[in-house]
Design a protein around this motif. Structure first.
Motif: not given
Length: 114
Positions: A67-80, A82-87, A95-102
């Motif tokens: 079970y993998i539970r990512p903290v997505l940047p949807l307002g309750a995330h703890r880390r900003p 990168n500047p210019g990140a597509d949100l 972002l989810v695809a990159d997580l799965l790939d990584t």
């Protein structure tokens, strides 16, 4: 952790509290919780929430899965991100695809609630 009646539970092996992990993605560093072994199940959360949305559910899920539970940047995330990140929605899909790939995850089950 809580049981199905809302009572605190004790350590149950795969569902014990663990330190958050993080991974560097093109959009920024993403925190995630990763526990269990077996086929991957990614538990996603919605707007203004984080991975703890699944805290009461996790002990009720069957063993034999990772079970993998990512903290997505949807307002309750703890880390900003990168500047210019597509949100945008499209950016979150990437972002989810990159997580799965990584994490080298294949044949993943994605579960989302909002």
């Amino acid at each position: 952790m809580y049981d199905k009646d809302g009572q605190p539970t004790r350590d149950h092996g795969q569902h014990r509290e663990a330190a958050m992990k993080n991974v560097a993605l093109p959009a920024g560093v993403l925190d995630y919780d990763d526990r269990g072994d077996g086929p991957a199940v990614v538990l996603l959360h919605g707007l203004l929430m984080d991975h703890t949305l699944w805290d009461r559910v996790l002990p009720l899920l069957p063993q034999g899965f990772r079970y993998i539970r990512p903290v997505l940047p949807l307002g309750a995330h703890r880390r900003p991100m990168n500047p210019g990140a597509d949100l945008t929605l499209r950016g979150h899909i990437r972002l989810v695809a990159d997580l799965l790939d990584t994490l080298d995850l294949h044949n993943v089950t994605l579960i989302h609630t909002d």
